[in-house]
Motif scaffolding. Structure first.
Motif, mmCIF file in Angstrom:
data_model
loop_
_atom_site.group_PDB
_atom_site.id
_atom_site.type_symbol
_atom_site.label_atom_id
_atom_site.label_comp_id
_atom_site.label_asym_id
_atom_site.label_seq_id
_atom_site.Cartn_x
_atom_site.Cartn_y
_atom_site.Cartn_z
ATOM 1 N N GLY A 89 0.843 -1.178 0.000
ATOM 2 C CA GLY A 89 0.000 0.000 0.000
ATOM 3 C C GLY A 89 0.884 1.236 0.000
ATOM 4 O O GLY A 89 2.059 1.196 0.385
ATOM 5 N N ASN A 198 -5.504 1.679 7.774
ATOM 6 C CA ASN A 198 -5.374 1.249 6.386
ATOM 7 C C ASN A 198 -4.038 1.717 5.799
ATOM 8 O O ASN A 198 -3.766 2.922 5.777
ATOM 9 C CB ASN A 198 -6.540 1.822 5.563
ATOM 10 N N ASP A 200 -3.062 1.603 2.704
ATOM 11 C CA ASP A 200 -3.122 1.736 1.250
ATOM 12 C C ASP A 200 -3.049 3.194 0.809
ATOM 13 O O ASP A 200 -1.968 3.767 0.722
ATOM 14 C CB ASP A 200 -4.383 1.058 0.722
ATOM 15 N N GLU A 201 -4.164 3.840 0.535
ATOM 16 C CA GLU A 201 -4.159 5.183 -0.048
ATOM 17 C C GLU A 201 -3.732 6.238 0.972
ATOM 18 O O GLU A 201 -4.116 6.175 2.148
ATOM 19 C CB GLU A 201 -5.558 5.528 -0.581
#
Length: 319
Positions: A89, A198, A200-201
């Protein structure tokens, strides 16, 4: 100030054109997507070191590219991912790079597949003025389109809400993956990743960050292209060419009609053909063909074909 250029994606939506090259090397006129970013970073004296964050598969491609370039600041920093399903990510890769390279200065982070009309120096000026995390922001015009991005809501220039790809966006202002972080915020990547967050982004990190410290938006007008799809690449390419046509001096074009936004590269041969809104890579051979909104990769040979919205892979033969 340091800079990180994110170039670790495998660009599967652009295959076969990017099956054996980073999408950042796709030509935009006489330059490439990533070289336009390198050029701005090279020119700004506030930027000391530029780290190109890429994967194991493309690391040598970037090293060769930089060794033949006029840029002195960029160095390749390799994340331990050899395939799409091994990626950490974006935030995970950033945290790993910060630790690997020992970064502890203010840091500019920018996606290497971004093409935009504002100056990076103007963006760094805004960051200096705010003295806090700054996010480049673009109004995409419709709420439907905004659902594809990280969406920003502001009071004045301060970001009060950030939502990654929401189904009900609070505005049409979106993040374009260009961020400036103060040195103390760079250290927050480790804190963020050590929790149940998270990886990822980057938008998820910004969403987490605005509850802890000020974040400001740098809205700009003009053009912005996220070069992640064939349409996105061709739109960026056409914006840059603005209707012009480029034919390399070592290409051959005979009895052919080259319309707007066409690039014919070194060693290509185009005979009895019509092209518009099309990129022809080196050593391609086109005969008696019509192409519109298409990309033809190296050493492909096309004879007597009509194509629209096509991506033709390297060494392909079509009759």
């Amino acid at each position: 100030m340091d800079a990180i250029v994110l170039a670790g994606g495998f660009a599967t939506r652009l295959w076969p054109i990017t099956s054996d090259r980073p999408k950042m090397f796709l030509p935009i006129g006489e330059t490439t997507v990533i070289d336009s970013i390198f050029g701005e970073l090279e020119a700004d004296d506030r930027i000391d070191d530029v780290y190109v964050s890429t994967n194991e598969e493309f690391a040598d491609d970037f090293r060769r590219h930089l060794s033949d370039s006029p840029f002195s600041k960029p160095t390749v920093s390799v994340e331990a991912a050899g395939a799409e399903n091994e990626k950490f990510g974006v935030v995970g890769a950033l945290g790993e790079l910060v630790e690997r390279e020992g970064l502890d200065d203010d840091t500019l982070v920018i996606a290497g597949d971004n093409l935009f009309s504002f100056s990076l120096s103007e963006f760094v000026d805004a960051f200096d003025d705010y003295g806090a995390t700054t996010v480049a922001a673009y109004d995409v015009g419709t709420l439907d389109r905004a659902t594809q991005y990280g969406v920003i809501d502001t009071e004045g220039d301060r970001v009060v809400e950030f939502r990654e790809k929401p189904s009900d966006p609070p505005s049409t202002l979106v993040s374009i993956a260009c961020y400036a972080f103060p040195a103390e915020t760079v250290g927050q990547f480790e804190t963020y990743l050590s929790g149940d967050n998270n990886p990822d982004e980057p938008g998820w990190f910004i969403e987490w960050l605005i509850d802890r410290e000020p974040v400001f938006a740098f809205p700009f007008e003009g053009a912005w292209f996220d070069i992640g799809t064939p349409d996105g690449y061709l739109d960026a390419f056409s914006w840059h060419l603005d209707g012009a046509t480029i034919v390399h001096p070592e290409a051959t074009v005979r009895n052919s009609d080259l319309g707007a936004n066409v690039h014919v590269m070194r060693g290509a041969t185009v005979v009895d053909s019509a092209l518009e809104h099309t990129v022809v890579f080196p050593d391609v051979k086109l005969t008696d063909s019509e192409l519109h909104s298409s990309i033809v990769d190296t050493r492909a040979e096309l004879t007597g074909v009509t194509l629209s919205d096509a991506q033709v892979g390297a060494n392909t033969s079509l009759e």
